[in-house]
Design a protein around this motif. Structure first.
Motif, PDB file in Angstrom:
ATOM      1  N   THR A  26       7.381  -3.807   2.735  1.00 27.72           N
ATOM      2  CA  THR A  26       7.739  -4.301   1.407  1.00 27.72           C
ATOM      3  C   THR A  26       7.338  -5.767   1.256  1.00 27.72           C
ATOM      4  OG1 THR A  26       9.558  -2.711   1.294  1.00 27.72           O
ATOM      5  CG2 THR A  26       9.625  -4.555  -0.249  1.00 27.72           C
ATOM      6  N   SER A  27       7.515  -6.544   2.306  1.00 29.73           N
ATOM      7  CA  SER A  27       7.154  -7.964   2.254  1.00 29.73           C
ATOM      8  C   SER A  27       5.652  -8.143   2.037  1.00 29.73           C
ATOM      9  CB  SER A  27       7.598  -8.666   3.538  1.00 29.73           C
ATOM     10  OG  SER A  27       9.004  -8.634   3.636  1.00 29.73           O
ATOM     11  N   LEU A  28       4.849  -7.292   2.648  1.00 29.56           N
ATOM     12  CA  LEU A  28       3.399  -7.361   2.416  1.00 29.56           C
ATOM     13  C   LEU A  28       3.070  -7.129   0.944  1.00 29.56           C
ATOM     14  CD1 LEU A  28       1.981  -5.563   5.584  1.00 29.56           C
ATOM     15  CD2 LEU A  28       1.775  -7.987   4.990  1.00 29.56           C
ATOM     16  N   THR A  29       3.793  -6.219   0.316  1.00 25.07           N
ATOM     17  CA  THR A  29       3.610  -5.999  -1.118  1.00 25.07           C
ATOM     18  C   THR A  29       3.928  -7.271  -1.892  1.00 25.07           C
ATOM     19  OG1 THR A  29       4.016  -3.620  -1.015  1.00 25.07           O
ATOM     20  CG2 THR A  29       4.472  -4.697  -3.118  1.00 25.07           C
ATOM     21  N   TYR A  30       5.006  -7.946  -1.537  1.00 28.43           N
ATOM     22  CA  TYR A  30       5.355  -9.203  -2.218  1.00 28.43           C
ATOM     23  C   TYR A  30       4.246 -10.236  -2.054  1.00 28.43           C
ATOM     24  CZ  TYR A  30      10.202  -7.427  -2.313  1.00 28.43           C
ATOM     25  OH  TYR A  30      11.346  -6.695  -2.502  1.00 28.43           O
ATOM     26  N   PHE A  31       3.712 -10.356  -0.842  1.00 22.37           N
ATOM     27  CA  PHE A  31       2.631 -11.313  -0.613  1.00 22.37           C
ATOM     28  C   PHE A  31       1.406 -10.956  -1.466  1.00 22.37           C
ATOM     29  CE2 PHE A  31       4.712 -12.135   3.627  1.00 22.37           C
ATOM     30  CZ  PHE A  31       5.080 -13.444   3.337  1.00 22.37           C
ATOM     31  N   GLN A  32       1.083  -9.682  -1.511  1.00 23.87           N
ATOM     32  CA  GLN A  32      -0.081  -9.255  -2.285  1.00 23.87           C
ATOM     33  C   GLN A  32       0.121  -9.474  -3.787  1.00 23.87           C
ATOM     34  OE1 GLN A  32      -0.182  -5.250  -0.824  1.00 23.87           O
ATOM     35  NE2 GLN A  32      -1.411  -5.790   0.976  1.00 23.87           N
ATOM     36  N   LEU A  47       3.268   0.637  -5.779  1.00 21.43           N
ATOM     37  CA  LEU A  47       3.000  -0.171  -4.591  1.00 21.43           C
ATOM     38  C   LEU A  47       3.890   0.267  -3.428  1.00 21.43           C
ATOM     39  CD1 LEU A  47       2.816  -3.594  -6.450  1.00 21.43           C
ATOM     40  CD2 LEU A  47       0.905  -2.120  -5.757  1.00 21.43           C
ATOM     41  N   ALA A  48       3.580  -0.241  -2.248  1.00 17.14           N
ATOM     42  CA  ALA A  48       4.301   0.147  -1.036  1.00 17.14           C
ATOM     43  C   ALA A  48       5.637  -0.580  -0.931  1.00 17.14           C
ATOM     44  CB  ALA A  48       3.459  -0.172   0.199  1.00 17.14           C
TER      45      ALA A  48
END
Length: 117
Positions: free
Chosen positions: A28-34, A49-50
């Motif tokens: 989920t954090s990777l989604t926030y970064f993206q 999104l993931a």
């Protein structure tokens, strides 16, 4: 309860709460970064999104908090001296963000997972 942003900011300053926290999983954090920022679980779902499933997902929809973003005033990992159940990634936000009047801020006394559905 919805609060006035300026009053809340002043209260946090008075109580020396200078940072707000959000913990989450790596996925989920990777989604926030993206996406260049935190999104509600509802927004992540709507965008396809993931994000990692949480046991509170269905209750959050029923309780009408699915499209909200939650922040804590304490680092739960440090408070409980254990892993944070929401995930190993911890975001820290300067409380100055609540000075933005475009943010509608509400306070809860406990996690919605404990509310009646």
């Amino acid at each position: 309860m919805k609060l006035d942003n300026k009053e809340l900011y002043d209260f946090f300053i008075e109580k020396n709460i200078l940072v707000l926290y959000h913990a989450n999983t790596v996925s989920t954090s990777l989604t926030y970064f993206q996406q260049n920022g935190l999104l509600s679980r509802g927004a992540v779902e709507n965008l396809g999104l993931a994000q990692t499933y949480q046991t509170s997902d269905e209750a959050d929809k029923i309780l009408n908090v699915w499209n909200d973003v939650f922040l804590d005033s304490t680092d739960l990992h440090a408070l409980f001296s254990r892993q944070n159940y929401y995930g190993p990634i911890l975001f820290e936000f300067d409380i100055r963000l609540i000075q933005n009047e475009n943010f509608e801020i509400w306070i809860t006394k406990n996690n919605p997972i404990y509310w009646e559905t």
